[in-house]
Structure formats: structure tokens, C-alpha cells
Write an enzyme that holds these catalytic residues in place. Sequence first.
Site, PDB file in Angstrom:
ATOM      1  N   ASP A 177      62.651  27.893 120.363  1.00  0.00           N
ATOM      2  CA  ASP A 177      63.410  27.300 121.469  1.00  0.00           C
ATOM      3  C   ASP A 177      63.350  25.786 121.314  1.00  0.00           C
ATOM      4  O   ASP A 177      62.265  25.203 121.315  1.00  0.00           O
ATOM      5  CB  ASP A 177      62.774  27.738 122.804  1.00  0.00           C
ATOM      6  CG  ASP A 177      63.679  27.429 123.983  1.00  0.00           C
ATOM      7  OD1 ASP A 177      64.728  26.791 123.788  1.00  0.00           O
ATOM      8  OD2 ASP A 177      63.321  27.825 125.106  1.00  0.00           O
ATOM      9  N   ASP A 195      70.480  26.889 121.099  1.00  0.00           N
ATOM     10  CA  ASP A 195      69.155  26.290 120.910  1.00  0.00           C
ATOM     11  C   ASP A 195      68.027  27.312 120.874  1.00  0.00           C
ATOM     12  O   ASP A 195      66.865  26.954 121.033  1.00  0.00           O
ATOM     13  CB  ASP A 195      68.880  25.254 122.013  1.00  0.00           C
ATOM     14  CG  ASP A 195      68.912  25.870 123.401  1.00  0.00           C
ATOM     15  OD1 ASP A 195      69.369  27.017 123.524  1.00  0.00           O
ATOM     16  OD2 ASP A 195      68.487  25.195 124.359  1.00  0.00           O
ATOM     17  N   GLU A 196      68.347  28.573 120.692  1.00  0.00           N
ATOM     18  CA  GLU A 196      67.300  29.604 120.642  1.00  0.00           C
ATOM     19  C   GLU A 196      67.588  30.606 119.526  1.00  0.00           C
ATOM     20  O   GLU A 196      68.703  31.118 119.437  1.00  0.00           O
ATOM     21  CB  GLU A 196      67.257  30.386 121.955  1.00  0.00           C
ATOM     22  CG  GLU A 196      66.582  29.700 123.105  1.00  0.00           C
ATOM     23  CD  GLU A 196      66.558  30.600 124.322  1.00  0.00           C
ATOM     24  OE1 GLU A 196      65.740  31.533 124.360  1.00  0.00           O
ATOM     25  OE2 GLU A 196      67.383  30.375 125.219  1.00  0.00           O
TER      26      GLU A 196
END
Lengths: 153, 407
Positions: B9, B102-103
Site C-alpha cells: 500500500d 496504489d495497492e
Amino acid sequence: MCTAVALPTSELPDIVVEQLIDRVHTRGGEREVRFDWRSVPALLPVWWNGRLQVVKWGNRDRSERKLPPTGWTWRETVEKGKWSAIEPEPVEVPAAYVMTNGVWFRVKQGVRGLLVRTRTGEPVVYLICEPSTRYYRVMTRATWMPVLIDEVI
Amino acid sequence: MTTFVAHLDADCYYVSAERVRHPDLTDKPVGVLGNNGACVIAKSYEMKAHGVKTGTPIWDAAKLCPHGVYVKRDFYWYEVLSRKMLGIVGTFSPRVEYYSVDEFFFEAIPTSHRTDLPGTATKIRDYIREAAGLPVTIGVARTRTLAKLFSDTGKPFGAVAVLTRDHERELLAKMPVTEISGIGGKRADRLAPYGIRTCLDLADADGRLVNKLLTKTGYEIWLELNGTPVMPIRPERPPHQVLARGGSLMGNVDDPKLLWAWCVRHVERLIEELRYHNVRTTTLAIQLDWKDGTGTGGTTSMPVPTDRFDDLLDAARTSLRRAYIPGATATHMHVMATELRRAKGFQLSLFDAPDPKKEKLAATKHAINEKFGRFKVRSAATLYLPAVYRDPANDFDICDIRGKVCF
């Protein structure tokens, strides 16, 4: 209306930073010079004659009768040639951050200005403004925005 | 042999991405503004410390944090860095899921026989920082759900590997059940009467009770909390069941001409998606949200699956008419293709002859926009939205980042 610009001290000559030491602020550990319309005298950095210089911003103190007593001019006015009688020069005002109505926002290069001379030859710069884009209007609640260099906000 | 899942993350991703190209923003309170410039959609830890939250209006944020710096969102740039991160993670693991911008989830494999999983997580984290300039937090655990929960405990710039049940239980006991992705307020309210308040309470609960209270989804979460992997890592995004485009109308819209212009814009964006995914639709639905908080919808079915502008425009006109309330003020619109068919091998209708001329026209429009940029050729109906098209940032939205599993 844009009322302040800020530039990191690392982007200004040391001698200029020393002269403007009372306008140096720290934001997030980095020192920057804030050029605020409310400061006396109001000043702005400009790229002029091939070098970075700090010149007077507008004519708020009305010391020059032939110049408008503000710090801004409209793009439309410039394009209509209403300044041409006093031989204005387009200049770039370098900035990292610009403030309008209390909101500081990041700009890539800076904003556009118009440099004119007083009767004694002293340079004076006006920021050129245009109607705000919708995004800018929502972000700052301002109906006019500075003309940004190679950027749309 | 137990396999472990890692969850990566990125820490305050949009802000970190802006700091990559504007290093002067480092250590400053920074807020990234959303599509309209009205709300903070991401904030740095420095800005968070002043009380600014995701969703805070800019005028409130400027009061809470007067020296904060605001930046306009740039999803092009966020995708560039996201794919760079994805590429880096791909060099460490054979199976990577592009969960969101973003993960990522990926199979955690030690980088060498001398490196354990905590060391591997640290190594990947440090390498991403060095190569992409982005701070990330990595959590490693037996399942996806656990990995995601534990990566949150390591933020910011952490590397957490939870490899034993005792360590899992210790951390789960400290987390409220709402920390679990998929368990919101309503589900938590259903669990509370049974004394289930922390993640550990849920893990220790009877599986049959959880199934009864939270259905199959909740039961799968329960299994994952107890270390049984249920949700696999998906290196390929599963095919879309529905494709949709839309969002805020950038203000209040009560003029039907403007509403139609937005509708046409979203239909053109939807067609791009249909073509990209090589699917056609037989149903076009329009959802309108009104200023008074209500919503209306309209749906139109077509006899033959299509991705052609003229067909979908006709359907959109009918759907919009069904959803429209004369005189009301709209704030959001979504255009949805809800019945998707693979673009080849579908049944033609008896009465609709193929129209090669219109097919060619659609292909030409697509080719021009592919070559010269999105919306270079667009319907004249969208001329009522000059401000939208003048700003290049509006050409690309978060939903245009393809291949993500999650929005």
C-alpha cells in the site's frame, strides 16, 4: 485575485535573500521568500534582462501618477494594446506557490507579468490576470486568476 | 508448505507521486484536490496532523492548515508511477494483482535462501523507494485479508511480516472489526449484539453464525481471518460485468441541453471502454442524482449488441428521457452498459441489417482519437461543455486507469 507568491530561497541569489530577510518564512523545514501584496513595499521576482531581479509590484502607494494604482492587469487589456503607450515588456514571475483568497497552490513555473517603467526609469511589474477556469474558481473562490506559465489549473 | 501473501500500500499515494516530480513538497503539508477542486482527496501526514481529512472541503482545509499547499490531481502521472511500481513488484514475485492504483497483492517469496520474509518485505519496500521515489508499506501474512490488515499497522513506510498465529491474534485483538475491508457500519451493527467488536472477536466467532449474519462474503472473510486463503491473487482482472462512465456534473445542471451534452460525453467515454474490452452491450442505463438527494434511472434495451455511437446515442436519448425530471437540478450522472457480450459471435437480429458505412465511420473516429488524442473528434452536442474540454486534466480520470481490480 492572486495576492502572494512564494519562491524557495534556494532559487534566489543569496544577496537577494539577505535583502529580503524579513520576508523569509519556513514551510515544512524549507525556507522561502514570500512576496505578498500587503507587504510594504510590495515586491515581486521577475526574469528580466536575462536575470532574476526583484522589482516593485504595482503602484499601490500611487507614487506614479501615470500608472494604475493596483498590482494586476487583465490579459484582455494587454492584448488590446492599452498599455502600449508606455512600452511594456512581458516578463515571467517565477513562483513555486501562489496564494489566492488564503489558498496556497503549487504552480509549475510561475505566472506572467507585465513590466513597465516609471518616469524615473524604475521598473514596476503587474501580474496579468484572466477569467478563472471553473477549477480555479471552485478552488479559490476567485473570479480572476493569474495567467500561469504553460499550465492549466 | 504455507504460502504467504503480501499487500503493498503506497503511503498517501497521490501526495507522494506529486513529491516525486516536485521534491520541494517533501515535508510540507500537501493536499491533492479532486476533479472539481472542491475537496481534498489525498493529504500528507503533515496536513493530516492539522485535522484535514480526505473529503474536507478546500475552504475548511485552508482554515485548518493555512500554510498547506494544494495541488490539482493528475491521474496521468499517478498511473505512470503506479505502473512503474507494479513493474518493480513483478520482478520480486511471479503473481501480482493490480488491486488499485496504489495497492497490490502479490505472492511473497523470499528473495534468496538467506533472506526471510520480513527481510524480503523490507527489501522490496526500500527498492521501490529508491527506484520509484515512493514510500510504501508492505504487510505479509497467510491470507489477503490478514496481509491488508497488517500492512495498515505498519504505516507509514513499514514492512510487517506476521507469520505465526500468536502474532496474528495479538494484532487482531487491537483492531476494530470495521478495519476489515468489506465490513462497514451496518455489518458491524449486526455483529455487535453478539459481542463481536474486534477482528479477533470475529475470527473466534462460530463460522455458522458469521455466515448467518454476514452471508457468504462475511464467511469468506472469517475463513481468511483464521488463515485459510479463500480469495486468490488475480494477476488478470476478471472480465467486467458492467461498464460505466460518469460522475459529477461539475455543478448544478438544470438545462436539458447541458444534461444531454454530459450524457453524450459519457456515452463517448463508454464506447472507448467497450471497444477496449472488446465487448458490446444490449442495454444502456442512465442514473441521475438530483440536488434534493433523490435519484432516478432509465434503461433501454437494444435488439443487437452494439458499441456504435449512433445506436447507443438513440438508446441514451430514451434512457435519459426516462430518468429526466423536468425542472429539477441534477448533480451527477452515470451511463452504464449492463448487459455485456463479447464483440464477436453474437446473434444478429432478423430486422437490423449490418451497416458497414456506420461501422467505418465509428472505426475512423476511434482511429483519429487513438492517434491524435482523446476527444479530438467528438460529438457537436458536447460543445455545450467548453470548460470541460478546455482543461486537459478532464481527459483522464481515475477510472480510465485500466486493469485494476478495484475502482
